[in-house]
Write an enzyme that holds these catalytic residues in place. Structure first.
Site, mmCIF file in Angstrom:
data_model
loop_
_atom_site.group_PDB
_atom_site.id
_atom_site.type_symbol
_atom_site.label_atom_id
_atom_site.label_comp_id
_atom_site.label_asym_id
_atom_site.label_seq_id
_atom_site.Cartn_x
_atom_site.Cartn_y
_atom_site.Cartn_z
ATOM 1 N N GLU A 54 0.718 -1.056 0.401
ATOM 2 C CA GLU A 54 0.213 0.161 0.261
ATOM 3 C C GLU A 54 0.248 1.310 0.112
ATOM 4 O O GLU A 54 0.462 2.093 -0.436
ATOM 5 C CB GLU A 54 -1.556 0.060 1.215
ATOM 6 C CG GLU A 54 -1.954 -1.265 1.228
ATOM 7 C CD GLU A 54 -1.415 -2.816 1.892
ATOM 8 O OE1 GLU A 54 -2.897 -3.141 1.672
ATOM 9 O OE2 GLU A 54 -0.185 -2.644 1.357
ATOM 10 N N PHE A 116 -11.693 -6.334 14.348
ATOM 11 C CA PHE A 116 -10.419 -7.586 13.333
ATOM 12 C C PHE A 116 -9.876 -5.820 12.229
ATOM 13 O O PHE A 116 -11.018 -5.488 11.813
ATOM 14 C CB PHE A 116 -10.935 -8.166 12.569
ATOM 15 C CG PHE A 116 -10.228 -8.859 11.921
ATOM 16 C CD1 PHE A 116 -8.370 -8.486 12.690
ATOM 17 C CD2 PHE A 116 -10.051 -9.022 10.573
ATOM 18 C CE1 PHE A 116 -7.340 -9.621 11.473
ATOM 19 C CE2 PHE A 116 -9.434 -9.230 10.050
ATOM 20 C CZ PHE A 116 -7.799 -10.223 10.385
ATOM 21 N N GLN A 117 -8.595 -5.732 12.484
ATOM 22 C CA GLN A 117 -8.031 -4.466 11.319
ATOM 23 C C GLN A 117 -8.924 -3.133 11.549
ATOM 24 O O GLN A 117 -8.863 -2.921 10.658
ATOM 25 C CB GLN A 117 -8.058 -5.421 9.790
ATOM 26 C CG GLN A 117 -7.018 -6.152 10.184
ATOM 27 C CD GLN A 117 -7.085 -6.805 8.142
ATOM 28 O OE1 GLN A 117 -7.649 -6.363 7.140
ATOM 29 N NE2 GLN A 117 -6.099 -7.217 7.911
ATOM 30 N N LYS A 166 -17.415 -0.367 6.526
ATOM 31 C CA LYS A 166 -17.615 -1.733 5.116
ATOM 32 C C LYS A 166 -19.737 -0.634 5.045
ATOM 33 O O LYS A 166 -20.199 -1.117 3.529
ATOM 34 C CB LYS A 166 -17.771 -2.549 6.053
ATOM 35 C CG LYS A 166 -17.977 -3.627 5.266
ATOM 36 C CD LYS A 166 -17.520 -4.697 5.258
ATOM 37 C CE LYS A 166 -17.094 -5.737 4.067
ATOM 38 N NZ LYS A 166 -16.918 -6.656 4.610
ATOM 39 N N MET A 478 24.181 7.558 1.817
ATOM 40 C CA MET A 478 24.254 9.551 2.308
ATOM 41 C C MET A 478 24.550 9.261 3.343
ATOM 42 O O MET A 478 24.890 9.680 3.861
ATOM 43 C CB MET A 478 23.071 10.389 1.703
ATOM 44 C CG MET A 478 22.680 10.862 2.083
ATOM 45 S SD MET A 478 24.519 12.807 1.411
ATOM 46 C CE MET A 478 23.731 12.682 0.218
#
Length: 574
Positions: A54, A116-117, A166, A478
């Protein structure tokens, strides 16, 4: 269906709204809380690009936005899907890039239960978005999305997040495009400079003997390239550029000085320190540009043209602030600016340039070592400066800024403010979708490339012609350079093990080449460029080369560390 109402699910409203907003591509990754929206995708004309992480989705949306000037769109599910987007959202925020991120959220009845999540992604992203939404009703999806696009693209652009539960996606309601129009208001007040301020700015320009324009990213965002060039030419003012401003003023122009700041050219920083007037256009005086603030350009009056009032006097006190859209301000200012010539000042800068210019790498003898500068300068010559170059962050990024001379806006796409390693590969994918006709090159280090190299699969799946140049020095370059300069050469955790990148590319079905000698650079570039699809080149460069010049953090802008001998300094490439 223009002007008509129809019954749609919230998920269908998402795609209907995006289509009507002109969105062609969405970069995303499905999951449980966003699944109703992905089911509705099967009935949409929008092309969805399946990413491998993502974070890559947000960088792709960002690269699309920077290459096109349009709003980029990324999508993910709740919880880890949403939190994986945070780095990309912060990158877009720091660099004023317009993206809209759409995330699924658990059902509204279980919000706050640690379902959940479940993650409070709107709470997490408050500091790194222009605005965000938590949508719990299907009726609110259309208006919120339309407003999100308006906010992302207006004033100083930036990211907006829309979190949709949802049940809002599954719910149904009447949808009317007209009724979903955003309210006719702006989230930031419109500023126009007053006539006395314009007159004062014009007077300072007329009085100046040693003026310098500081050209920033805002020139590109405002579309003010023509007006900036007109100002520079009319008043004969040299132009120094920020990293994100590169391309806003043609590198080949006689008034172009090059990049300023920590790794800017020495003559540029010296000109700024000796100037009697700085005209800052769409830049924010960040620490990488100014060096030590208490010694920054003490001889200079300062005019600052900036759309974001919060940037005025934030870091550097200015004498004349002109708040507003840069192009609109310059349109008002230009008629009041008198024609002038500053031959003596320009001659002085050119003399400094001849005395202290970076090495002309094309004329250096081939001593068996391959330097990154050789690679990037050769790429510039082979592409005639016409490629869209997307860099990662680190030494290679600075070498690109020094050795690839940008003539056009939106030809360099890089992470400036946040300095996000792993940005280049996914951002280049977004850039290629935005400009399919362009030759797109990734320039990445071996460290940053490994952070998001899974997106090679996205390139293959989407059949994209993206070329990749890995500047492979076996270190986190760097960081190693800082350890060499400031930590007595203690290379703690910077030596870096990498795979054989050409074999890795082959595993994805991408032709891979390995280059170890300077004589191999141009043949490899030619092979990659004339291959019909994606190609990857692993350039194994000098391991302990450093970027010069360098202004140490917190040091005076003119206190630069220069490259030591035995190399002899010569004028830069013309």
């Amino acid at each position: 269906m223009q002007g008509q109402q129809k019954i749609l699910t919230g998920a269908e409203i998402i795609w209907e709204t995006l289509e009507r907003l002109g969105v062609e591509y969405v970069f995303g990754y499905p999951g449980g809380a966003i699944l109703p929206t992905y089911d509705a995708l099967t009935r949409s004309r929008i092309h969805h690009v399946l990413v491998r992480h993502e974070q890559g989705a947000t960088h792709m949306a960002d690269g699309y936005a920077r290459a096109s000037g349009r709003v980029g769109v990324a999508m993910a599910t709740s919880g880890p899907g949403a939190t994986n987007m945070v780095t990309g959202i912060a990158t877009a925020m720091m660099d004023s890039s317009p993206i809209v991120c759409i995330t699924g959220q658990v059902g509204s009845s279980v919000i706050g239960t640690d379902a959940f999540q479940e993650t409070d992604i709107t709470g997490i992203t408050i500091p790194i978005t222009k605005h965000n939404y938590l949508i719990t009703r299907a009726e609110d999806i259309g208006p919120s999305l339309r407003e999100a696009f308006q906010i992302a693209a207006s004033d100083r652009p930036g990211p907006v997040l829309v979190d949709i539960t949802k049940d809002a996606q599954l719910g149904s309601c009447e949808f009317s495009w007209e009724a979903a129009a955003p309210k006719p208001h702006r989230h930031a007040p419109v500023h126009f400079p007053k006539e006395p301020a314009l007159e004062e700015a014009a007077a300072l320009i007329a009085q100046a003997e040693r003026p310098v324009i500081l050209a920033g990213h805002g020139i590109i965002l405002s579309g003010a390239e023509r007006e900036v060039q007109a100002l520079a030419e009319k008043a004969d003012i040299p132009v120094a550029l920020t990293l994100l401003g590169l391309g806003a003023f043609p590198a080949s122009h006689s008034l172009s000085l090059g990049m300023m700041g920590m790794h800017g050219e020495s003559w540029v920083n010296e000109a700024i320190q000796n100037a009697d007037l700085l005209i800052a256009l769409g830049m924010r005086f960040d620490d990488r540009v100014t060096g030590k603030l208490s010694t920054y350009a003490l001889k200079a009056k300062k005019i600052h043209v900036e759309i974001d009032r919060a940037e005025i006097n934030k870091n550097v006190h200015v004498d004349v602030p002109l708040i507003g859209d840069l192009r609109e301000v310059l349109v008002q200012l230009l008629p009041a600016v008198k024609s002038a010539r500053h031959s003596e000042w320009r001659d002085k800068i050119n003399a400094s340039k001849q005395d202290t210019a970076v090495r002309d790498i094309q004329n250096l003898p081939d001593n068996g070592h391959l330097y990154a500068a050789h690679v990037i300068n050769a790429l510039w010559r082979e592409t005639h400066g016409n490629a869209v170059v997307v860099t990662d962050v680190g030494q290679h990024q600075m070498w690109e800024a020094q050795y690839y001379h940008h003539e056009h806006s939106r030809s360099l796409i890089t992470s400036g403010g946040l300095g996000t390693m792993g940005f280049a590969l996914p951002a280049a994918i977004g850039a290629k979708f935005a400009r399919p006709e362009a030759e797109v090159w990734v320039i990445a280090g071996d460290g940053g490339f490994q952070m998001t190299m899974a997106e090679l699969a996205t390139i293959v799946q989407e059949k994209l012609n993206v070329k990749i140049a890995i500047i492979n020095n076996g270190y986190l370059g760097m960081v190693r350079q800082w350890q060499e300069f400031f930590y007595e050469g203690r290379y703690a955790s910077t030596p870096l093990l990498s795979p054989d990148f050409s074999k890795l590319a082959d595993a994805y079905g991408i032709p891979g080449l390995t280059v170890t000698k300077r004589s191999q650079v141009i043949p490899a570039l030619e092979t990659a460029r004339y291959h019909a699809g994606a190609a990857l080149i692993d350039f194994r460069v000098e391991q302990e080369d450093s970027v010069y010049p360098m202004v140490p953090a917190g040091a005076d802008l003119h206190a630069m560390i220069r490259r030591p001998g035995p190399l002899v300094e010569t004028p830069s490439d013309e």
